[in-house]
Every structure is written in structure tokens, then in C-alpha cells.
Design a protein around this motif. Structure first.
Motif, PDB file in Angstrom:
ATOM      1  N   LYS A  72       0.832  -1.202   0.000  1.00 16.59           N
ATOM      2  CA  LYS A  72       0.000   0.000   0.000  1.00 16.59           C
ATOM      3  C   LYS A  72       0.871   1.259   0.000  1.00 16.59           C
ATOM      4  O   LYS A  72       1.906   1.316   0.656  1.00 16.59           O
ATOM      5  CB  LYS A  72      -0.916   0.017   1.228  1.00 16.59           C
ATOM      6  CG  LYS A  72      -2.041  -0.989   1.147  1.00 16.59           C
ATOM      7  CD  LYS A  72      -3.002  -0.821   2.323  1.00 16.59           C
ATOM      8  CE  LYS A  72      -4.178  -1.777   2.207  1.00 16.59           C
ATOM      9  NZ  LYS A  72      -5.137  -1.623   3.330  1.00 16.59           N
ATOM     10  N   ILE A  73       0.421   2.263  -0.723  1.00 16.35           N
ATOM     11  CA  ILE A  73       1.107   3.556  -0.737  1.00 16.35           C
ATOM     12  C   ILE A  73       0.611   4.365   0.457  1.00 16.35           C
ATOM     13  O   ILE A  73      -0.580   4.641   0.593  1.00 16.35           O
ATOM     14  CB  ILE A  73       0.815   4.321  -2.043  1.00 16.35           C
ATOM     15  CG1 ILE A  73       1.313   3.520  -3.250  1.00 16.35           C
ATOM     16  CG2 ILE A  73       1.457   5.708  -2.019  1.00 16.35           C
ATOM     17  CD1 ILE A  73       0.875   4.091  -4.592  1.00 16.35           C
ATOM     18  N   THR A  74       1.524   4.721   1.338  1.00 17.21           N
ATOM     19  CA  THR A  74       1.155   5.493   2.526  1.00 17.21           C
ATOM     20  C   THR A  74       1.852   6.852   2.583  1.00 17.21           C
ATOM     21  O   THR A  74       1.441   7.724   3.339  1.00 17.21           O
ATOM     22  CB  THR A  74       1.500   4.708   3.805  1.00 17.21           C
ATOM     23  OG1 THR A  74       2.903   4.380   3.799  1.00 17.21           O
ATOM     24  CG2 THR A  74       0.709   3.409   3.873  1.00 17.21           C
ATOM     25  N   ASN A  75       2.885   7.024   1.781  1.00 20.65           N
ATOM     26  CA  ASN A  75       3.653   8.269   1.812  1.00 20.65           C
ATOM     27  C   ASN A  75       3.131   9.219   0.739  1.00 20.65           C
ATOM     28  O   ASN A  75       3.456   9.072  -0.444  1.00 20.65           O
ATOM     29  CB  ASN A  75       5.142   7.965   1.591  1.00 20.65           C
ATOM     30  CG  ASN A  75       6.021   9.167   1.880  1.00 20.65           C
ATOM     31  OD1 ASN A  75       5.554  10.180   2.392  1.00 20.65           O
ATOM     32  ND2 ASN A  75       7.288   9.063   1.532  1.00 20.65           N
ATOM     33  N   TYR A  76       2.273  10.163   1.138  1.00 24.23           N
ATOM     34  CA  TYR A  76       1.715  11.114   0.172  1.00 24.23           C
ATOM     35  C   TYR A  76       1.383  12.428   0.860  1.00 24.23           C
ATOM     36  O   TYR A  76       1.324  12.524   2.096  1.00 24.23           O
ATOM     37  CB  TYR A  76       0.459  10.530  -0.497  1.00 24.23           C
ATOM     38  CG  TYR A  76      -0.755  10.457   0.392  1.00 24.23           C
ATOM     39  CD1 TYR A  76      -1.693  11.482   0.402  1.00 24.23           C
ATOM     40  CD2 TYR A  76      -0.972   9.362   1.225  1.00 24.23           C
ATOM     41  CE1 TYR A  76      -2.809  11.425   1.232  1.00 24.23           C
ATOM     42  CE2 TYR A  76      -2.079   9.296   2.041  1.00 24.23           C
ATOM     43  CZ  TYR A  76      -2.997  10.333   2.039  1.00 24.23           C
ATOM     44  OH  TYR A  76      -4.095  10.276   2.863  1.00 24.23           O
ATOM     45  N   ALA A  77       1.175  13.450   0.043  1.00 29.02           N
ATOM     46  CA  ALA A  77       0.752  14.765   0.536  1.00 29.02           C
ATOM     47  C   ALA A  77      -0.268  15.313  -0.450  1.00 29.02           C
ATOM     48  O   ALA A  77      -0.381  14.819  -1.574  1.00 29.02           O
ATOM     49  CB  ALA A  77       1.953  15.704   0.660  1.00 29.02           C
ATOM     50  N   TRP A  78      -1.022  16.332  -0.028  1.00 28.76           N
ATOM     51  CA  TRP A  78      -1.998  16.909  -0.954  1.00 28.76           C
ATOM     52  C   TRP A  78      -2.052  18.425  -0.809  1.00 28.76           C
ATOM     53  O   TRP A  78      -1.688  18.993   0.214  1.00 28.76           O
ATOM     54  CB  TRP A  78      -3.374  16.278  -0.775  1.00 28.76           C
ATOM     55  CG  TRP A  78      -4.122  16.721   0.451  1.00 28.76           C
ATOM     56  CD1 TRP A  78      -3.918  16.307   1.732  1.00 28.76           C
ATOM     57  CD2 TRP A  78      -5.188  17.679   0.500  1.00 28.76           C
ATOM     58  NE1 TRP A  78      -4.787  16.922   2.579  1.00 28.76           N
ATOM     59  CE2 TRP A  78      -5.588  17.773   1.859  1.00 28.76           C
ATOM     60  CE3 TRP A  78      -5.838  18.449  -0.451  1.00 28.76           C
ATOM     61  CZ2 TRP A  78      -6.612  18.621   2.280  1.00 28.76           C
ATOM     62  CZ3 TRP A  78      -6.869  19.293  -0.027  1.00 28.76           C
ATOM     63  CH2 TRP A  78      -7.245  19.371   1.306  1.00 28.76           C
ATOM     64  N   ASP A  79      -2.497  19.054  -1.890  1.00 29.53           N
ATOM     65  CA  ASP A  79      -2.594  20.506  -1.962  1.00 29.53           C
ATOM     66  C   ASP A  79      -3.779  20.804  -2.890  1.00 29.53           C
ATOM     67  O   ASP A  79      -4.379  19.892  -3.457  1.00 29.53           O
ATOM     68  CB  ASP A  79      -1.284  21.084  -2.496  1.00 29.53           C
ATOM     69  CG  ASP A  79      -1.185  22.594  -2.277  1.00 29.53           C
ATOM     70  OD1 ASP A  79      -2.094  23.163  -1.641  1.00 29.53           O
ATOM     71  OD2 ASP A  79      -0.219  23.199  -2.779  1.00 29.53           O
ATOM     72  N   GLN A  80      -4.091  22.081  -3.069  1.00 27.50           N
ATOM     73  CA  GLN A  80      -5.201  22.408  -3.955  1.00 27.50           C
ATOM     74  C   GLN A  80      -5.035  23.792  -4.565  1.00 27.50           C
ATOM     75  O   GLN A  80      -4.329  24.648  -4.042  1.00 27.50           O
ATOM     76  CB  GLN A  80      -6.531  22.341  -3.189  1.00 27.50           C
ATOM     77  CG  GLN A  80      -6.647  23.339  -2.048  1.00 27.50           C
ATOM     78  CD  GLN A  80      -7.951  23.179  -1.286  1.00 27.50           C
ATOM     79  OE1 GLN A  80      -9.033  23.198  -1.859  1.00 27.50           O
ATOM     80  NE2 GLN A  80      -7.844  23.012   0.033  1.00 27.50           N
ATOM     81  N   SER A  81      -5.690  23.949  -5.708  1.00 28.97           N
ATOM     82  CA  SER A  81      -5.835  25.253  -6.347  1.00 28.97           C
ATOM     83  C   SER A  81      -7.330  25.492  -6.490  1.00 28.97           C
ATOM     84  O   SER A  81      -8.145  24.726  -5.980  1.00 28.97           O
ATOM     85  CB  SER A  81      -5.143  25.246  -7.715  1.00 28.97           C
ATOM     86  OG  SER A  81      -5.762  24.300  -8.579  1.00 28.97           O
ATOM     87  N   ASP A  82      -7.711  26.540  -7.187  1.00 30.98           N
ATOM     88  CA  ASP A  82      -9.144  26.800  -7.371  1.00 30.98           C
ATOM     89  C   ASP A  82      -9.829  25.689  -8.154  1.00 30.98           C
ATOM     90  O   ASP A  82     -10.997  25.382  -7.920  1.00 30.98           O
ATOM     91  CB  ASP A  82      -9.352  28.135  -8.099  1.00 30.98           C
ATOM     92  CG  ASP A  82      -8.995  29.324  -7.230  1.00 30.98           C
ATOM     93  OD1 ASP A  82      -8.973  29.156  -5.994  1.00 30.98           O
ATOM     94  OD2 ASP A  82      -8.742  30.413  -7.788  1.00 30.98           O
TER      95      ASP A  82
END
Length: 227
Positions: A72-82
Motif C-alpha cells: 500500500k502507498i502510505t507516503n503522500y501529501a496533498w494541496d489544492q488550487s481553485d
């Protein structure tokens, strides 16, 4: 001696045993020859099977190889734009495998990732119950150095407080309630009122006396301050 030679020797042994069995007249000798014949036949069948497997491996080196382990992939991050929610997956060497090995599927409220045969493993991730719906047709992936970037197209330009609805529910559950922020004195008064209503006559007299003395002290204190 290779398998071909071993098979040839066993076939010759089997032929000679059959010839001896035909010539033999004594029952005990016949039984011994039959036992040896069955033994040679079994060994011959095993060697022929090994020869078939060897031929298959030589024809297709990947045949019979063990399937890669899936992690399983557990190493992640998230961000956002409009317009997009962006998920960054840290996968060393992913840019060096064929692009078709990276599969990403989108639905209105989820996405899944499968990276095949990276460093001898398959890597998998599924995110369900996204906070808000996405447009799966306009969502896509980008493969960068040691990274896969998942671009989820927002259906609305509103800001996401978190990635999934489950995370939001968890945050709201952890928020202090109105009662937690209430005046401690109010809680004490509620408790005393409950004890008064449920208590006997003696308890009620005790509470009334304590309340009267408390109010008298408070009144005297206010008089002192006025002076």
C-alpha cells in the motif's frame, strides 16, 4: 548428465526390464522385476515432466515466475488550487518504468492508483469518499521524477478543508462542544439543582441553608466594596 541423457538411460533400463520379465519363469523373480519396473517408470515420468517445464522456461523466461508483492502507498501529501485537488505520491524510480505501468482510475467521489512492477513490487492506493465530487473525465495523472501527481478536477471551485468526508467527520467530532465551553458555574448550578430535586427533606434544608449563607456573604462583600 543432463535431463535428455537421464531420460534415455531410464528408457533403456525400462526396455531391458521388460525383456527380462518376458524371459523370466519364476514368480518371485517376476515380482522383483515388476517392482523395479514400476520404480523406473515413476522416475522416468518425473524426469519427463522436468524436461517439459525446462522447455517452457526457455521458451518464455517469465513463465512460472512469482507475481510481484503488492504494497500500500502510505507516503503522500496533498494541496489544492481553485480548480484542482493535487495528491503527491512519493515513489522512487517511478519515472524510470513504462508509463503504462502507472494506472489511475477516477470516479466522482474516489480515485485508485496501481503502479506495477516498481522495484520488484506493485504499489497500490485507494481514496474513497472524497470531501466533494470531482470531474473524473478531466482528472488525470502526471509522472515526475520519483513522484506521481494525481490531479483531481473539482466540480466546484470551493476550498476543501480536508481530502475525505471521513477526515471532516473526525475533525468535527474532536471539536469542543458548546457544553465544554460553558461557564463552570453553570454546570455547578445544574448539578446542585438536580441534587435538590432528587434529595430528601434534610438534603433540601442543607442546600437551602448553604445557598442563603452564600448569598449573604456575597451581599456583605458588595456592601464593603461600595464603602
Amino acid at each position: 548428465m543432463d535431463l535428455t541423457e537421464q531420460i534415455s538411460q531410464l528408457e533403456a533400463d525400462l526396455q531391458e526390464l521388460s525383456s527380462l520379465l518376458e524371459k523370466s519363469e519364476r514368480k518371485r523373480v517376476q515380482e522383483l522385476l515388476k517392482q523395479e519396473q514400476r520404480k523406473v517408470e515413476k522416475e522416468l515420468a518425473t524426469k519427463r515432466h522436468q524436461q517439459e517445464q525446462q522447455a517452457k522456461r526457455e521458451a518464455d523466461p517469465t513463465a512460472g515466475s512469482k507475481a510481484p508483492y503488492t504494497t500500500k502507498i502510505t507516503n503522500y501529501a496533498w494541496d489544492q488550487s481553485d480548480k484542482f485537488v493535487k495528491i503527491y505520491l512519493d515513489l522512487k524510480g517511478v519515472d524510470k518504468i513504462p508509463a503504462e505501468n502507472v494506472e489511475v482510475n477516477f470516479t466522482e467521489r474516489s480515485f485508485s492508483v496501481l503502479v506495477k512492477n516498481l522495484n520488484g513490487k506493485n504499489h497500490q492506493m485507494s481514496v474513497l469518499n472524497l470531501l466533494h465530487p470531482i470531474d473524473e473525465k478531466d482528472s488525470y495523472k502526471k509522472i515526475k521524477t520519483d513522484m506521481v501527481l494525481i490531479m483531481c478536477k473539482k466540480q466546484a471551485t470551493k476550498k476543501w478543508d480536508c481530502l475525505t468526508a471521513v477526515e471532516k467527520q473526525s475533525k468535527e467530532k474532536d471539536k469542543p462542544s458548546a457544553e465544554d465551553n460553558a461557564d463552570p458555574g453553570d454546570g455547578l448550578m445544574k448539578m446542585l439543582k438536580k441534587i435538590y430535586e432528587e434529595g430528601d427533606d434534610e438534603m433540601k434544608r442543607t442546600i437551602n441553608k448553604a445557598w442563603s449563607e452564600s448569598q449573604e456573604k456575597k451581599f456583605r462583600g458588595e456592601e464593603t466594596m461600595d464603602i
